[in-house]
Design a protein around this motif. Structure first.
Motif, PDB file in Angstrom:
ATOM      1  N   GLY A 137       0.783  -1.224   0.000  1.00 50.10           N
ATOM      2  CA  GLY A 137       0.000   0.000   0.000  1.00 50.10           C
ATOM      3  C   GLY A 137       0.814   1.273   0.000  1.00 50.10           C
ATOM      4  N   TRP A 147      -7.304   8.712  -6.628  1.00 56.01           N
ATOM      5  CA  TRP A 147      -7.902   7.717  -5.737  1.00 56.01           C
ATOM      6  C   TRP A 147      -6.816   6.775  -5.211  1.00 56.01           C
ATOM      7  N   VAL A 148      -6.407   6.978  -3.962  1.00 57.54           N
ATOM      8  CA  VAL A 148      -5.371   6.130  -3.366  1.00 57.54           C
ATOM      9  C   VAL A 148      -5.898   4.718  -3.139  1.00 57.54           C
ATOM     10  N   ASP A 149      -7.204   4.595  -2.943  1.00 52.49           N
ATOM     11  CA  ASP A 149      -7.875   3.303  -2.930  1.00 52.49           C
ATOM     12  C   ASP A 149      -9.327   3.544  -3.330  1.00 52.49           C
ATOM     13  N   SER A 150     -10.133   2.497  -3.298  1.00 51.04           N
ATOM     14  CA  SER A 150     -11.516   2.620  -3.793  1.00 51.04           C
ATOM     15  C   SER A 150     -12.381   3.504  -2.914  1.00 51.04           C
ATOM     16  N   ASN A 151     -11.906   3.827  -1.716  1.00 49.54           N
ATOM     17  CA  ASN A 151     -12.731   4.589  -0.781  1.00 49.54           C
ATOM     18  C   ASN A 151     -12.217   5.984  -0.488  1.00 49.54           C
ATOM     19  N   ASP A 209      -7.000  -3.928 -10.071  1.00 51.45           N
ATOM     20  CA  ASP A 209      -6.184  -3.127  -9.162  1.00 51.45           C
ATOM     21  C   ASP A 209      -4.703  -3.378  -9.429  1.00 51.45           C
ATOM     22  N   ASP A 236      -2.353  -4.639  -7.566  1.00 50.52           N
ATOM     23  CA  ASP A 236      -1.828  -5.949  -7.167  1.00 50.52           C
ATOM     24  C   ASP A 236      -1.956  -6.957  -8.303  1.00 50.52           C
ATOM     25  N   LYS A 290      -5.272   6.939 -10.295  1.00 49.52           N
ATOM     26  CA  LYS A 290      -5.281   5.891  -9.274  1.00 49.52           C
ATOM     27  C   LYS A 290      -3.902   5.230  -9.302  1.00 49.52           C
ATOM     28  N   THR A 295       1.404   4.941  -5.201  1.00 49.91           N
ATOM     29  CA  THR A 295       0.095   4.767  -4.583  1.00 49.91           C
ATOM     30  C   THR A 295      -0.430   6.082  -4.010  1.00 49.91           C
ATOM     31  N   ASN A 296       0.500   6.998  -3.689  1.00 48.23           N
ATOM     32  CA  ASN A 296       0.109   8.334  -3.182  1.00 48.23           C
ATOM     33  C   ASN A 296       1.157   9.342  -3.653  1.00 48.23           C
TER      34      ASN A 296
END
Length: 509
Positions: free
Chosen positions: A156, A325-329, A376, A378, A482, A503-504
């Motif tokens: 992550g 979007w660093v993740d889906s949320n 994603d 991964d 993303k 990722t960020n």
């Protein structure tokens, strides 16, 4: 021109009497892929991998009608060099001790080396080009192994490394290794001798390997303002440790700047502070906090800092930060760059990810991999092609409007930890034979590889070209909003100098 001129992929061709092997041919590509697959499994069964690799190379050499040169022979010692080495060994090795890190003057040995060492002009003809063709894949295989260990340890998080730099660090210690330790290093580097003879000519000449790596790094440099590349190497030893003059001399040409000093490691906090202050001063503030801690039993510490800054002149910064979007949320606002031009592009066969190749200078390619169709990162990483050439294959020119984050990413890895994660802790452990570095039984501490990548632009608030809106078929819009992967390749050799997981974009470390 940077950001606008597409690069032409190597053409496919039949096997012929050309000394430079091209992996884009169907026969050469599959042969090279099998060799790399064998190398990938080296850590689990090195001896078996060596036998299989040698067998594959012998069989495929017969199957092809061109003049074949075993990759090992391009880098091995020849008989005359072996004789010279034997004569030098009989004369004995000269040693010296490093000046203290507290010294306010430049050590005489650094000045002497600067005067004596001259870098060869990069050669891309004949064997010089052939060496790079093979070496780039060895670098890629080992770099991917290190990358996989880092991403497992930092799930992550951002990851950035330099495959050429890490490979060069391994070669540096190979130069200082003897007996079984040297053999183990050679196997990990991917060089398997075509015969089982244990004489000098069954060994790789590390000087040739470092010279080829330096050629790759020299090729990416140019006088254009859009790209700045630099590499600094530091060697720190405990006070009074005698080091081989030859070993230190061999390391000097492998970086733009080289510093070798003595440090008292018995007080770890003070030694860490001294080293960080020294490196920051020598880098004029660009490299900070090289170390966070160290082992007081350390006798030798090795550090490489490689940096690449790209000023994308044909791109412009968007007026407002955009969502990433660093993740889906969770989404964050990050500065974004945009550029429109003809770039090479493809969607991977399984439609898991897309690839776009963007020239960022005369000899540097920025390659971006982004998950598509709901996949994603991964899953993308699990499908990454083993062969480095596969990253750049089957790309087609296309008019594209690319939007991606402005980047400033820095990361640091310890080769000792990576080797331990790969179940190879003894390679630089207490039992390692590093007698070509020092007659003292050395305890090697951290082997730091620091990488820095920056992507920015001078242009801000540039309006869109109104003519672009009038076209019947506008450019394909590609937006990296993303987590994605990036790689920097040297254009001529196709060697990977940087590999990163973003990722960020706001996290620099």
């Amino acid at each position: 021109m940077p950001w606008t001129s597409p690069r032409t992929a190597p053409g496919a061709g039949r096997c012929h009497k050309e000394p430079v092997p091209e992996e884009t041919s169907s026969t050469g590509g599959h042969r090279h892929g099998r060799r790399l697959q064998t190398l990938w499994k080296w850590s689990s069964d090195m001896n078996l991998a060596a036998d299989l690799l040698c067998l594959l190379l012998c069989l495929t050499a017969v199957a092809c009608d061109r003049v074949y040169v075993h990759p090992f022979n391009l880098f091995s010692f020849n008989k005359s060099t072996c004789e010279d080495m034997e004569n030098l060994a009989q004369e004995g090795r000269k040693t010296f001790v490093l000046d203290s890190i507290d010294s306010q003057t430049t050590p005489a040995y650094e000045d002497d080396l600067m005067d004596k060492v001259k870098l060869d002009t990069p050669s891309l003809s004949g064997r010089g080009r052939q060496k790079l063709s093979y070496l780039k894949d060895f670098v890629h295989v080992l770099g991917m192994r290190f990358y996989n260990e880092l991403r497992e340890a930092r799930r992550g998080q951002n990851v950035l490394l330099s495959p050429t730099s890490l490979y060069g660090s391994m070669v540096s210690f190979y130069l200082g290794a003897s007996n079984q330790t040297a053999t183990d290093f050679q196997g990990l580097l991917g060089f398997v001798p075509p015969s089982g003879d244990p004489d000098c000519t069954s060994r790789v000449d590390g000087h040739k390997v470092l010279a080829s790596l330096r050629t790759i790094e020299s090729l990416i440099k140019n006088r254009d303002e859009e790209l700045l590349f630099s590499k600094t190497l530091c060697l720190f030893s405990a006070p009074g440790i005698p080091l081989s003059e030859q070993f230190v001399h061999d390391l000097f040409p492998s970086a733009d700047a080289f510093y070798a000093r003595a440090v008292n490691f018995t007080n770890p906090s003070e030694a860490t502070k001294q080293i960080n202050t020294f490196v920051e001063a020598k880098s004029e503030g660009r490299s900070k906090c090289l170390l966070t801690d160290l082992d007081p039993s350390t006798d030798l510490l090795f550090a490489v800092d490689v940096r690449l800054s790209v000023n994308a002149k044909k791109a412009f910064r968007l007026k407002e930060p955009q969502e990433f979007w660093v993740d889906s949320n969770m989404a964050i606002s990050v500065p974004m760059l945009s550029v429109t031009g003809t770039f090479k592009y493809k969607t991977e066969a399984s439609e898991t990810f897309s690839v776009i190749e963007v020239p960022v200078s005369k000899n540097a390619l920025l390659v971006l991999l982004q998950p598509i169709n709901g996949n994603d990162l991964d899953k993308v990483e699990s499908k990454l092609p083993l062969q480095s050439v596969a990253w750049l294959q089957d790309l087609s020119p296309r008019e594209i409007k690319l939007t991606l984050p402005e980047l400033k990413i820095e990361d640091s890895s310890d080769l000792q930890e990576l080797l331990a994660d790969m179940k190879l802790p003894a390679l630089l452990g207490k039992g390692a034979d590093l007698s070509k570095i020092s007659d003292t039984n050395l305890t090697v501490g951290k082997v730091i590889n620091k990488a820095f990548f920056k992507l920015t632009s001078d242009e801000t608030d540039q309006p869109e070209d109104p003519t672009a809106q009038k076209k019947d078929l506008g450019p394909l819009e590609v937006t990296l909003n993303k987590p994605f992967l990036l790689a920097v390749f040297e254009e001529k050799s196709r060697a990977m100098l940087f590999l990163g997981r973003i990722t960020n974009p706001l996290h620099t470390v």
